[in-house]
Structure formats: structure tokens, C-alpha cells
Design a protein around this motif. Structure first.
Motif, PDB file in Angstrom:
ATOM      1  N   ILE A 103       0.837  -1.203   0.000  1.00  0.00           N
ATOM      2  CA  ILE A 103       0.000   0.000   0.000  1.00  0.00           C
ATOM      3  C   ILE A 103       0.870   1.251   0.000  1.00  0.00           C
ATOM      4  O   ILE A 103       0.617   2.214  -0.734  1.00  0.00           O
ATOM      5  CB  ILE A 103      -0.942  -0.004   1.223  1.00  0.00           C
ATOM      6  N   LYS A 104       1.925   1.226   0.821  1.00  0.00           N
ATOM      7  CA  LYS A 104       2.815   2.380   0.918  1.00  0.00           C
ATOM      8  C   LYS A 104       3.517   2.653  -0.410  1.00  0.00           C
ATOM      9  O   LYS A 104       3.664   3.807  -0.824  1.00  0.00           O
ATOM     10  CB  LYS A 104       3.854   2.137   2.023  1.00  0.00           C
ATOM     11  N   SER A 105       3.942   1.605  -1.086  1.00  0.00           N
ATOM     12  CA  SER A 105       4.634   1.788  -2.370  1.00  0.00           C
ATOM     13  C   SER A 105       3.709   2.397  -3.408  1.00  0.00           C
ATOM     14  O   SER A 105       4.119   3.246  -4.208  1.00  0.00           O
ATOM     15  CB  SER A 105       5.189   0.446  -2.868  1.00  0.00           C
ATOM     16  N   TYR A 106       2.425   1.994  -3.403  1.00  0.00           N
ATOM     17  CA  TYR A 106       1.463   2.569  -4.347  1.00  0.00           C
ATOM     18  C   TYR A 106       1.115   4.006  -3.981  1.00  0.00           C
ATOM     19  O   TYR A 106       0.821   4.825  -4.857  1.00  0.00           O
ATOM     20  CB  TYR A 106       0.195   1.713  -4.405  1.00  0.00           C
ATOM     21  N   ASN A 107       1.138   4.311  -2.683  1.00  0.00           N
ATOM     22  CA  ASN A 107       0.883   5.690  -2.247  1.00  0.00           C
ATOM     23  C   ASN A 107       1.984   6.646  -2.707  1.00  0.00           C
ATOM     24  O   ASN A 107       1.734   7.813  -3.009  1.00  0.00           O
ATOM     25  CB  ASN A 107       0.768   5.757  -0.721  1.00  0.00           C
ATOM     26  N   LEU A 108       3.214   6.137  -2.753  1.00  0.00           N
ATOM     27  CA  LEU A 108       4.366   6.988  -3.073  1.00  0.00           C
ATOM     28  C   LEU A 108       4.747   6.956  -4.553  1.00  0.00           C
ATOM     29  O   LEU A 108       5.329   7.914  -5.069  1.00  0.00           O
ATOM     30  CB  LEU A 108       5.577   6.571  -2.234  1.00  0.00           C
ATOM     31  N   GLY A 109       4.447   5.854  -5.224  1.00  0.00           N
ATOM     32  CA  GLY A 109       4.898   5.690  -6.597  1.00  0.00           C
ATOM     33  C   GLY A 109       3.767   5.620  -7.596  1.00  0.00           C
ATOM     34  O   GLY A 109       2.583   5.681  -7.249  1.00  0.00           O
ATOM     35  N   ASN A 110       4.140   5.474  -8.852  1.00  0.00           N
ATOM     36  CA  ASN A 110       3.189   5.367  -9.948  1.00  0.00           C
ATOM     37  C   ASN A 110       2.879   3.892 -10.189  1.00  0.00           C
ATOM     38  O   ASN A 110       3.784   3.080 -10.359  1.00  0.00           O
ATOM     39  CB  ASN A 110       3.793   6.003 -11.210  1.00  0.00           C
ATOM     40  N   ALA A 111       1.588   3.552 -10.255  1.00  0.00           N
ATOM     41  CA  ALA A 111       1.179   2.155 -10.405  1.00  0.00           C
ATOM     42  C   ALA A 111       1.765   1.511 -11.656  1.00  0.00           C
ATOM     43  O   ALA A 111       2.074   0.318 -11.661  1.00  0.00           O
ATOM     44  CB  ALA A 111      -0.342   2.055 -10.445  1.00  0.00           C
ATOM     45  N   SER A 112       1.947   2.301 -12.714  1.00  0.00           N
ATOM     46  CA  SER A 112       2.470   1.762 -13.969  1.00  0.00           C
ATOM     47  C   SER A 112       3.908   1.288 -13.837  1.00  0.00           C
ATOM     48  O   SER A 112       4.392   0.499 -14.652  1.00  0.00           O
ATOM     49  CB  SER A 112       2.377   2.812 -15.085  1.00  0.00           C
ATOM     50  N   VAL A 113       4.605   1.759 -12.805  1.00  0.00           N
ATOM     51  CA  VAL A 113       5.977   1.324 -12.540  1.00  0.00           C
ATOM     52  C   VAL A 113       6.020   0.349 -11.366  1.00  0.00           C
ATOM     53  O   VAL A 113       6.692  -0.687 -11.422  1.00  0.00           O
ATOM     54  CB  VAL A 113       6.886   2.544 -12.227  1.00  0.00           C
ATOM     55  N   VAL A 114       5.271   0.649 -10.322  1.00  0.00           N
ATOM     56  CA  VAL A 114       5.286  -0.166  -9.105  1.00  0.00           C
ATOM     57  C   VAL A 114       4.790  -1.587  -9.383  1.00  0.00           C
ATOM     58  O   VAL A 114       5.401  -2.571  -8.947  1.00  0.00           O
ATOM     59  CB  VAL A 114       4.427   0.478  -7.994  1.00  0.00           C
ATOM     60  N   ALA A 115       3.679  -1.715 -10.105  1.00  0.00           N
ATOM     61  CA  ALA A 115       3.073  -3.028 -10.332  1.00  0.00           C
ATOM     62  C   ALA A 115       3.993  -3.995 -11.087  1.00  0.00           C
ATOM     63  O   ALA A 115       4.186  -5.137 -10.653  1.00  0.00           O
ATOM     64  CB  ALA A 115       1.739  -2.871 -11.069  1.00  0.00           C
ATOM     65  N   PRO A 116       4.587  -3.584 -12.232  1.00  0.00           N
ATOM     66  CA  PRO A 116       5.480  -4.520 -12.934  1.00  0.00           C
ATOM     67  C   PRO A 116       6.693  -4.929 -12.103  1.00  0.00           C
ATOM     68  O   PRO A 116       7.093  -6.096 -12.113  1.00  0.00           O
ATOM     69  CB  PRO A 116       5.907  -3.728 -14.175  1.00  0.00           C
ATOM     70  N   ILE A 117       7.286  -3.972 -11.375  1.00  0.00           N
ATOM     71  CA  ILE A 117       8.454  -4.322 -10.556  1.00  0.00           C
ATOM     72  C   ILE A 117       8.046  -5.268  -9.426  1.00  0.00           C
ATOM     73  O   ILE A 117       8.762  -6.226  -9.110  1.00  0.00           O
ATOM     74  CB  ILE A 117       9.127  -3.053  -9.994  1.00  0.00           C
ATOM     75  N   SER A 118       6.880  -5.014  -8.846  1.00  0.00           N
ATOM     76  CA  SER A 118       6.384  -5.890  -7.780  1.00  0.00           C
ATOM     77  C   SER A 118       6.184  -7.316  -8.281  1.00  0.00           C
ATOM     78  O   SER A 118       6.372  -8.281  -7.538  1.00  0.00           O
ATOM     79  CB  SER A 118       5.071  -5.355  -7.217  1.00  0.00           C
ATOM     80  N   SER A 119       5.802  -7.450  -9.554  1.00  0.00           N
ATOM     81  CA  SER A 119       5.541  -8.780 -10.113  1.00  0.00           C
ATOM     82  C   SER A 119       6.814  -9.605 -10.290  1.00  0.00           C
ATOM     83  O   SER A 119       6.744 -10.806 -10.595  1.00  0.00           O
ATOM     84  CB  SER A 119       4.802  -8.662 -11.450  1.00  0.00           C
ATOM     85  N   LEU A 120       7.973  -8.981 -10.080  1.00  0.00           N
ATOM     86  CA  LEU A 120       9.225  -9.750 -10.078  1.00  0.00           C
ATOM     87  C   LEU A 120       9.222 -10.789  -8.962  1.00  0.00           C
ATOM     88  O   LEU A 120       9.978 -11.765  -9.003  1.00  0.00           O
ATOM     89  CB  LEU A 120      10.425  -8.814  -9.905  1.00  0.00           C
ATOM     90  N   SER A 121       8.366 -10.577  -7.955  1.00  0.00           N
ATOM     91  CA  SER A 121       8.258 -11.539  -6.853  1.00  0.00           C
ATOM     92  C   SER A 121       7.825 -12.910  -7.362  1.00  0.00           C
ATOM     93  O   SER A 121       8.119 -13.931  -6.728  1.00  0.00           O
ATOM     94  CB  SER A 121       7.263 -11.039  -5.793  1.00  0.00           C
TER      95      SER A 121
END
Length: 283
Positions: free
Chosen positions: A228-246
Motif C-alpha cells: 500500500i505504501k509503495s502505491y501511495n508513493l509511486g506510480n502504479a504503472s511502474v510499481v506493479a510490474p516491478i512488484s511482479s518480479l516476486s
């Protein structure tokens, strides 16, 4: 660093990997799926309470917000309950691929019920995620889905519905309090609906691998908070793909530490499709 979305995305990836690996270990010692689910959520709830002072203290004053959150929590409860059963019968690296389906379901729900625009990049991205799941379960000319896969799909449909109902309400609360709500209220629901007794929880605790149990419970809440914090601070178009590296990292760690060798190459290929699909969905 604490105001940089990249810091929270890295934490999210780490917590997600630890969560998935150790959740699988917990299911190997599981005596009751509902007792294990409650036990993990109780640990996660305590962590949320500890985290409350780290975030700005605020509550929504809009009563309708609480109504919608409670409805969403019912679906989150179903997700948590079913996912424990599903995880017990699937490799952790397989389940995390199924867990990417909510992105697809949310797009379909948005188009069918909320008349959202038909955006070709989102449709292609959704197709790639669906294809990644087909790739995993298609074997020797047939598409095989057992009860654990089916429960995993149903669990993530419930997650999608909850997320649709619960859109952006986290912004109206202290993040830790919000996560506490959606983790602890399901505990109460499961206790009441399934008539779980305290001694059942104690027995489950006694049989569990304690280290994996606490790592899973702690990462349960931390994973949600930092996302939640990462989405609050960043842009979803960047945060989501990087998060999917998990996803791909969980597959690799599943191979290294849980000896999950089945369909390894197909899982890695599927994770690449997921990464590309998430990127397209969030363009």
C-alpha cells in the motif's frame, strides 16, 4: 529512503517471497486449515498493532466507507480461508502464478459491470496472465485442474471482488489500522461461522513449525503494508510490474529451498508472461 517507493517495493518482494515459501511449509504441518488461517492472521494482526505508530493516525468519517470495507472483508475472508487449502495441495511456485489472476478478473469485472473502456493493452496483458496459467496446467494434450487449483481460482475471484469493492479506501486510514481491519475481522468471522474453539488454535500451534509460522504471520501484514505504501508513493504503472518480479523470484526460491522442480522451465516462462502482462495492464 522511507519516502522512496523503490524501498517499499523491494521490501514487498522480500516479504512476498518469505511469505509464500513459509506458508507452504506451514501447510505441511497443518492439522486444520481454518485453525492455521486464524493463527496466521492473529500473528499478522499483532504486527499491525505494533506498526500503527509509524503512520499518520487517521480514520474515515464516512460511514459508507466502513460498510463497503466490511462487505469487502467477507470476500477477503473467503480468499484467505480457501487459499490455505489450495496452498496445501499446490507448490508455492504454482500458487503464486494463480495469484496473479485478480488483475484479469478486475479488468473483466470493470468492463462487464462498470462499463469501463475496452483498452487493448489491458486486454492483451490479461490474456498473457491467463496464458501463463494455461501453460502451467496444460499437460500432454489436456488441461488438468484438480480441486486445489479450482479452490485457488475461486479464492482469487473472491480477492478480486473484495478489491473492486474496497477501491482506494486504504487512503482514508492509518495504513496499519486499515490492514488490521482486513486481517483481524476475518478471524472473528471464521471463529463465529466455523465454530472454531480456542483449543483448536492451541493444538495447531503445537504441531506447527514455529519459525515458518511466525515468518508467515509477520510477512502477512508487512507485505500488505509496504505494498500500500509503495502505491501511495509511486506510480502504479511502474510499481506493479516491478512488484511482479516476486513471481519469478518465488519460483527460483521454491526450486532452491522447497525442491519444487516440477515444470520449472514452464513456470519461469509463465512468470515472464506475467511480468509483461502486468506491465501492459498498468500502462
Amino acid at each position: 529512503m522511507l519516502s522512496d517507493w523503490k524501498f517499499y517495493v523491494i521490501l514487498y518482494i522480500v516479504f512476498t517471497i518469505l511469505f509464500n515459501q513459509n506458508y507452504k511449509i506451514c501447510t505441511k504441518y497443518m492439522k486444520s486449515s481454518v485453525s492455521l488461517t486464524i493463527l496466521l492472521e492473529l500473528i499478522a494482526s499483532i504486527v499491525c498493532i505494533v506498526l500503527i505508530p509509524l503512520f499518520k493516525f487517521r480514520f474515515s468519517k464516512n460511514i459508507s466507507v466502513y460498510i463497503f470495507i466490511f462487505i469487502a472483508i467477507i470476500f477477503y475472508t473467503l480468499h484467505n480461508r480457501l487459499s490455505t487449502v489450495s496452498r496445501s495441495g499446490l507448490e508455492s511456485s504454482t500458487y503464486i502464478i494463480i495469484k496473479q489472476l485478480p488483475s484479469v478478473f478486475m479488468i473483466l469485472i470493470g468492463i462487464l459491470f462498470f462499463k469501463e473502456p475496452f483498452i487493448i493493452t489491458k486486454i492483451i496483458g490479461a490474456f498473457l496472465i491467463i496464458f501463463s496459467n494455461i501453460l502451467i496446467f496444460y499437460k500432454k494434450g489436456s488441461f488438468k485442474i484438480d480441486k486445489y487449483v479450482l479452490l485457488g481460482i475461486i479464492a482469487n475471484i473472491c480477492m478480486s471482488i473484495g478489491m473492486i469493492i474496497d477501491v482506494n479506501y486504504s487512503n482514508e486510514f492509518n495504513i496499519a489500522i486499515y490492514v488490521f481491519f482486513i486481517i483481524f475481522v476475518p478471524v472473528i468471522i471464521m471463529f463465529l461461522v466455523e465454530r472454531v474453539r480456542l483449543k483448536d488454535i492451541i493444538l495447531e500451534y503445537q504441531y506447527q513449525d514455529k519459525l515458518s509460522l511466525f515468518i508467515t504471520g509477520i510477512c502477512f501484514s508487512l507485505m500488505m503494508v509496504v505494498k500500500i505504501k509503495s502505491y501511495n508513493l509511486g506510480n502504479a504503472s511502474v510499481v506493479a510490474p516491478i512488484s511482479s518480479l516476486s513471481v519469478i523470484l518465488s519460483i527460483i526460491f521454491g526450486f532452491l529451498f522447497l525442491n519444487e522442480k516440477n515444470n520449472l522451465i514452464k513456470k519461469i516462462i509463465a512468470s515472464v508472461f506475467i511480468l509483461l502482462g502486468v506491465f501492459l495492464i498498468n500502462l
